[in-house]
Design an enzyme around this catalytic site. Structure first.
Site, PDB file in Angstrom:
ATOM      1  N   CYS A   1     -73.894 -28.441  61.516  1.00 49.43           N
ATOM      2  CA  CYS A   1     -74.568 -27.268  62.104  1.00 49.43           C
ATOM      3  C   CYS A   1     -73.917 -25.982  61.612  1.00 49.43           C
ATOM      4  CB  CYS A   1     -74.487 -27.383  63.630  1.00 49.43           C
ATOM      5  SG  CYS A   1     -74.990 -25.902  64.527  1.00 49.43           S
TER       6      CYS A   1
ATOM      7  N   CYS B   1     -72.865 -23.546  64.360  1.00 47.87           N
ATOM      8  CA  CYS B   1     -71.691 -24.090  65.065  1.00 47.87           C
ATOM      9  C   CYS B   1     -70.421 -23.763  64.289  1.00 47.87           C
ATOM     10  CB  CYS B   1     -71.801 -25.607  65.218  1.00 47.87           C
ATOM     11  SG  CYS B   1     -73.210 -26.172  66.197  1.00 47.87           S
TER      12      CYS B   1
END
Length: 146
Positions: A71, A74
């Site tokens: 991600c 993230c």
């Protein structure tokens, strides 16, 4: 049983539960098991075993960042999350859980998008927010819900 002035803290290193006087929280207490610092000002990496210990046993609020290595947002938020951990210590413990490695926990909390941060107090979800936030916003959000 603990008194109001005594807190349970879970060690970020050995994950043992410690009793600490609330007045000593700012004095860098050490773990009674592994003798390493109980308050590090850094996020704790959690897994299937340690998640319930930290969220359920700690008297400090625990903010968990549900993330995954693939991600982009993230990974982009990770340094800011670490900065927020420093800013909120020793009153709040920040932690990270890799949803790809531990999908059973992500499923338990119905994580639909990442990054998602959940604030836990006394083992219960208090608030959640999805999406990457800069460090100052993380700190403001956590303080606003506690």
């Amino acid at each position: 049983m603990t008194s109001p002035e005594t807190l349970h803290l879970v060690c970020p290193h050995c994950h043992g539960t410690n009793r600490v006087r609330a007045a000593d929280l700012d004095s860098a207490p050490d773990c009674g098991h592994c003798h390493r610092p109980l308050v590090t000002g850094a996020p704790v990496a959690l897994d299937g075993t340690t998640f319930d210990k930290h969220v359920g046993r700690s008297h400090l609020p625990v903010v968990v960042d549900f993330w995954a290595p693939w991600c982009g947002p993230c990974r982009q938020m990770a340094p800011g999350f670490a900065q927020a951990a420093q800013a909120l210590a020793p009153q709040v413990q920040l932690a990270k859980l890799d949803t790809e490695a531990h999908p059973e926990i992500a499923g338990r909390y119905q994580i639909r998008s990442i990054p998602t941060m959940i604030v836990f107090r006394a083992g219960r979800e208090v608030a959640r927010v999805s999406g990457a936030l800069p460090p100052g916003e993380i700190v403001r959000w956590v303080r606003s819900v506690l």
